[in-house]
Motif scaffolding. Structure first.
Motif, PDB file in Angstrom:
ATOM      1  N   GLN A 170       0.364  -9.787   3.839  1.00 28.00           N
ATOM      2  CA  GLN A 170       0.132  -8.382   4.163  1.00 28.00           C
ATOM      3  C   GLN A 170       1.106  -7.898   5.233  1.00 28.00           C
ATOM      4  N   GLU A 187       4.535  -7.389   3.651  1.00 30.65           N
ATOM      5  CA  GLU A 187       4.519  -6.169   2.828  1.00 30.65           C
ATOM      6  C   GLU A 187       4.640  -4.928   3.709  1.00 30.65           C
ATOM      7  N   THR A 188       3.872  -4.880   4.782  1.00 28.33           N
ATOM      8  CA  THR A 188       3.897  -3.744   5.712  1.00 28.33           C
ATOM      9  C   THR A 188       5.261  -3.631   6.393  1.00 28.33           C
TER      10      THR A 188
END
Length: 159
Positions: free
Chosen positions: A120, A123-124
């Protein structure tokens, strides 16, 4: 750089014959070097599992100047570890070794949560930096993922 098969072959030869001087990954240094070296806007691929020291600043700077695509190698086994008992592990980049008790459900849940959090965060990071990211899973062929990515990019450029 020039285009053509000969140029591509020379480039692939240079990549294949490269001998690293040390251990570890420094994506920030690679991005900063690419940004400094490339004089015109270029397509820059970064192939990695992105488990490295922070590189947000360098990724953002490179993405402003170039079209950066992260090819993110992901091992799905990291999110669903087997109930295997005691397992000796070694980090291939640092050489640090240890023993994990994969028979313990809490250990497996914790490691899966760490892997999901890392996924995550990456991805961010790419989204905020304005860079593209393609997930390439180690349990299947990457060809379909890359073809889908480039087809989506071509379609987006038409609109």
């Amino acid at each position: 750089p020039r285009r053509g098969r000969g140029r591509l072959r020379r480039l692939l030869h240079v990549i294949a014959s490269f001998q690293p001087e040390g251990r570890g990954t420094d994506i920030g240094l690679a991005l900063a070097t690419a940004s400094r070296s490339l004089k015109t806007r270029s397509l820059v691929f970064v192939l990695s599992d992105f488990q490295s020291p922070p590189f947000r600043r360098e990724l953002t700077a490179a993405s402003r100047r170039h079209d950066v695509v992260g090819l993110h190698l992901v091992d799905p086994g990291e999110q669903s570890l087997p109930k295997a008992g005691l397992v000796e592990v070694r980090d291939p980049e640092t050489g640090v070794a240890g023993v994990l008790d994969l028979a313990h459900a809490g250990t497996r849940r914790h490691l899966a949560a760490v892997a999901a959090d890392r996924e995550q965060a990456i991805e961010t990071l790419f989204r905020k930096a304005g860079a593209d990211r393609v997930v390439l899973r180690t349990d299947r062929s990457y060809a379909a993922d890359l073809a889908g990515f480039f087809a989506a990019r071509a379609k987006a450029r038409l609109h």
